[in-house]
Design a protein around this motif. Structure first.
Motif, PDB file in Angstrom:
ATOM      1  N   UNK A  32     177.931  -2.496  60.843  1.00  0.00           N
ATOM      2  CA  UNK A  32     177.077  -2.931  59.733  1.00  0.00           C
ATOM      3  C   UNK A  32     175.513  -2.554  59.861  1.00  0.00           C
ATOM      4  N   UNK A  33     175.146  -3.013  61.077  1.00  0.00           N
ATOM      5  CA  UNK A  33     173.829  -3.034  61.583  1.00  0.00           C
ATOM      6  C   UNK A  33     173.843  -1.809  62.510  1.00  0.00           C
ATOM      7  N   UNK A  34     172.887  -0.670  62.263  1.00  0.00           N
ATOM      8  CA  UNK A  34     172.861   0.315  63.182  1.00  0.00           C
ATOM      9  C   UNK A  34     172.327  -0.033  64.532  1.00  0.00           C
ATOM     10  N   UNK A  35     172.119   0.637  65.488  1.00  0.00           N
ATOM     11  CA  UNK A  35     171.750   0.074  66.776  1.00  0.00           C
ATOM     12  C   UNK A  35     170.409   0.370  66.787  1.00  0.00           C
ATOM     13  N   UNK A  36     169.480   1.128  65.931  1.00  0.00           N
ATOM     14  CA  UNK A  36     168.128   1.231  66.034  1.00  0.00           C
ATOM     15  C   UNK A  36     167.670   0.169  65.198  1.00  0.00           C
ATOM     16  N   UNK A  37     167.068  -0.742  65.795  1.00  0.00           N
ATOM     17  CA  UNK A  37     166.418  -1.886  65.055  1.00  0.00           C
ATOM     18  C   UNK A  37     165.503  -1.338  63.843  1.00  0.00           C
ATOM     19  N   UNK A  38     164.718  -0.122  63.938  1.00  0.00           N
ATOM     20  CA  UNK A  38     163.704   0.116  63.199  1.00  0.00           C
ATOM     21  C   UNK A  38     164.484   0.549  61.731  1.00  0.00           C
ATOM     22  N   UNK A  39     165.705   0.752  61.933  1.00  0.00           N
ATOM     23  CA  UNK A  39     166.444   1.033  60.594  1.00  0.00           C
ATOM     24  C   UNK A  39     167.224  -0.197  59.896  1.00  0.00           C
ATOM     25  N   UNK A  40     166.925  -1.428  60.449  1.00  0.00           N
ATOM     26  CA  UNK A  40     167.735  -2.614  59.843  1.00  0.00           C
ATOM     27  C   UNK A  40     167.500  -2.947  58.718  1.00  0.00           C
ATOM     28  N   UNK A  41     165.969  -2.968  58.332  1.00  0.00           N
ATOM     29  CA  UNK A  41     165.473  -3.480  57.119  1.00  0.00           C
ATOM     30  C   UNK A  41     165.944  -2.352  56.006  1.00  0.00           C
ATOM     31  N   UNK A  42     165.966  -1.413  56.196  1.00  0.00           N
ATOM     32  CA  UNK A  42     166.171  -0.334  55.294  1.00  0.00           C
ATOM     33  C   UNK A  42     167.749  -0.217  55.041  1.00  0.00           C
ATOM     34  N   UNK A  43     168.546  -0.360  55.931  1.00  0.00           N
ATOM     35  CA  UNK A  43     169.863  -0.248  55.871  1.00  0.00           C
ATOM     36  C   UNK A  43     170.383  -1.636  55.152  1.00  0.00           C
ATOM     37  N   UNK A  44     169.712  -2.828  55.641  1.00  0.00           N
ATOM     38  CA  UNK A  44     170.427  -3.942  54.613  1.00  0.00           C
ATOM     39  C   UNK A  44     169.921  -3.975  53.378  1.00  0.00           C
ATOM     40  N   UNK A  45     168.641  -3.618  52.937  1.00  0.00           N
ATOM     41  CA  UNK A  45     168.451  -3.344  51.463  1.00  0.00           C
ATOM     42  C   UNK A  45     169.234  -2.392  50.737  1.00  0.00           C
ATOM     43  N   UNK A  46     169.913  -1.176  51.312  1.00  0.00           N
ATOM     44  CA  UNK A  46     170.707  -0.461  50.620  1.00  0.00           C
ATOM     45  C   UNK A  46     171.928  -1.052  50.435  1.00  0.00           C
ATOM     46  N   UNK A  47     172.358  -1.673  51.700  1.00  0.00           N
ATOM     47  CA  UNK A  47     173.910  -2.248  51.497  1.00  0.00           C
ATOM     48  C   UNK A  47     173.830  -3.493  50.280  1.00  0.00           C
ATOM     49  N   UNK A  48     172.918  -4.356  50.559  1.00  0.00           N
ATOM     50  CA  UNK A  48     172.913  -5.410  49.579  1.00  0.00           C
ATOM     51  C   UNK A  48     172.567  -4.890  48.086  1.00  0.00           C
ATOM     52  N   UNK A  49     171.804  -3.926  47.940  1.00  0.00           N
ATOM     53  CA  UNK A  49     171.766  -3.492  46.515  1.00  0.00           C
ATOM     54  C   UNK A  49     173.128  -2.896  45.944  1.00  0.00           C
ATOM     55  N   UNK A  50     173.652  -1.992  46.894  1.00  0.00           N
ATOM     56  CA  UNK A  50     175.032  -1.624  46.455  1.00  0.00           C
ATOM     57  C   UNK A  50     176.058  -2.594  46.428  1.00  0.00           C
ATOM     58  N   UNK A  51     176.141  -3.775  46.827  1.00  0.00           N
ATOM     59  CA  UNK A  51     177.053  -4.839  46.790  1.00  0.00           C
ATOM     60  C   UNK A  51     176.414  -5.437  45.310  1.00  0.00           C
ATOM     61  N   UNK A  52     175.335  -5.610  44.956  1.00  0.00           N
ATOM     62  CA  UNK A  52     174.696  -5.985  43.796  1.00  0.00           C
ATOM     63  C   UNK A  52     175.274  -5.384  42.407  1.00  0.00           C
ATOM     64  N   UNK A  53     175.448  -3.787  42.864  1.00  0.00           N
ATOM     65  CA  UNK A  53     175.894  -3.188  41.695  1.00  0.00           C
ATOM     66  C   UNK A  53     177.386  -3.343  41.648  1.00  0.00           C
ATOM     67  N   UNK A  54     178.053  -3.595  42.696  1.00  0.00           N
ATOM     68  CA  UNK A  54     179.640  -3.765  42.459  1.00  0.00           C
ATOM     69  C   UNK A  54     179.821  -5.167  41.841  1.00  0.00           C
ATOM     70  N   UNK A  55     179.310  -6.151  41.955  1.00  0.00           N
ATOM     71  CA  UNK A  55     179.097  -7.336  41.117  1.00  0.00           C
ATOM     72  C   UNK A  55     179.014  -6.982  39.911  1.00  0.00           C
ATOM     73  N   UNK A  56     177.886  -6.124  39.701  1.00  0.00           N
ATOM     74  CA  UNK A  56     177.764  -5.838  37.926  1.00  0.00           C
ATOM     75  C   UNK A  56     178.995  -5.284  37.548  1.00  0.00           C
ATOM     76  N   UNK A  57     179.386  -4.140  38.130  1.00  0.00           N
ATOM     77  CA  UNK A  57     180.562  -3.442  37.777  1.00  0.00           C
ATOM     78  C   UNK A  57     181.989  -4.067  37.738  1.00  0.00           C
TER      79      UNK A  57
END
Length: 367
Positions: A63-88
């Motif tokens: 779920x988290x990439x092994x490159x720490x510098x990508x964590x924030x961006x990846x988490x924001x993307x996935x969490x936003x995607x989940x919020x869209x799933x909830x709406x749908x």
């Protein structure tokens, strides 16, 4: 019988535990995390302190990439995607219609009022709840009502001994709601499987670990994080949940056959006594062990430690799970060899408390 340790390994000295903990912290602090190193360390157990397990499990499950510098961006993307799933997926047609109507009202309130009366909303044939054609939004809604009721019943029965999951507190109710949301969205996105009873037990450890993260932001998004990690974890086991594959080599019957072969390889006498002499077949006890990833056989804290090892397997948890199941049989072999059908079945359906470190030590020797 091949070598299986008859006595537990000596307990590691306290300084060894401190060293192992510091090595995991060091592994997690690298800019690019070495997943092989992390798997090796996590397989021996993850420290309970400071939310380490939450981060480690997210890495082990991809779920988290092994490159720490990508964590924030990846988490924001996935969490936003989940919020869209909830709406749908979690809004019913009434709420959707009202939302559309509110938006229309905002555009031009004046058109909706005549002689002090509101116009009746235009309802198309597809949107009417009494017309259940395949294109009807209500057809889809009612189709999942039965699944929603099953999920609700199962979630209410999840770890009734734990205040985290059960009780009248707003915290417990909020946690139950999150479990229900994740399971329903999963069911709607995976039409081939939908919801199978017991999935709540697999989701519970993930959600507990993520919701207990001392970092408030991570804890706040435990539902979203649990959803994606649950999907990833189940991807290695989905064949066990697919009824169409039950009798195939890749379905649950095939998995049970692998366990039988593993026991025969390491303890032929035990396998013969169980399956031939007393006719206790693996499906009588190991079906639950395997499909629920041992969540029902041990207390919750022990389950969490077993999962540290399960999730550390680079080839997915199934091979490690089968070794642990085999080790469970070997650890009670004397009682099983002395038992008949009834006593053996009772023993294996109510597995006795055991030293988890020793169990994992024996399982690791079955490579």
């Amino acid at each position: 019988m091949a070598s299986s340790p008859s006595s537990p390994p000596p307990a590691p000295p306290p300084d060894f535990e401190i060293s192992r903990q510091s090595r995991i912290f060091a592994a997690l602090s690298k800019k690019v995390i070495d997943l092989d190193e992390l798997r090796m360390l996590a397989a021996q157990g993850v420290p309970d302190a400071a939310g380490v397990r939450s981060t480690v499990w997210k890495l082990l499950l991809g779920y988290l990439p092994n490159d720490r510098s990508l964590w924030e961006q990846e988490l924001a993307k996935k969490r936003s995607q989940y919020a869209a799933f909830k709406d749908e997926f979690l809004s019913n047609p009434v709420e959707t219609a009202r939302q559309v109507e509110r938006e229309g009202n905002n555009n031009d309130n004046a058109e909706h009022v005549e002689n002090g009366l509101l116009h009746r909303s235009e309802v198309t044939q597809e949107e009417h709840p009494l017309i259940l054609g395949k294109t009807s939004v209500w057809n889809n809604f009612f189709e999942y009502t039965e699944i929603m009721e099953q999920i609700d019943r199962d979630v209410k029965r999840t770890h009734p001994d734990m205040h985290f999951f059960c009780g009248d507190s707003s915290f417990a109710k909020s946690n139950q709601e999150s479990l229900k949301n994740v399971l329903l969205i999963f069911a709607k996105l995976n039409a081939g499987i939908r919801y199978v009873q017991g999935m709540n037990e697999i989701l519970a450890p993930l959600f507990f670990v993520f919701r207990s993260d001392p970092d408030d932001k991570n804890a706040k998004f435990a539902e979203a994080d649990s959803f994606f990690c649950f999907v990833e974890l189940l991807s290695g086991f989905r064949d066990n949940f697919c009824q169409k594959l039950d009798n195939s080599a890749v379905g649950i019957r095939g998995t049970l056959a692998k366990l039988s072969q593993l026991v025969a390889k390491y303890d032929a006498e035990l396998q013969h006594h169980l399956e031939i002499t007393t006719e206790v077949n693996p499906q009588f006890y190991a079906f639950r062990w395997i499909t629920l990833l041992l969540t029902q056989e041990f207390n919750f804290a022990d389950t969490i430690h077993i999962w540290d090892t399960l999730l550390s397997d680079p080839d997915g948890p199934q091979e490690t799970l089968l070794r642990i199941c085999c080790a469970m049989l070997i650890l009670v072999r004397k009682r099983l060899l002395a038992g008949d059908f009834t006593s053996n079945l009772k023993l294996l359906q109510n597995y006795p408390p055991t030293n988890i470190s020793h169990l994992l030590y024996v399982a690791n020797k079955l490579h």
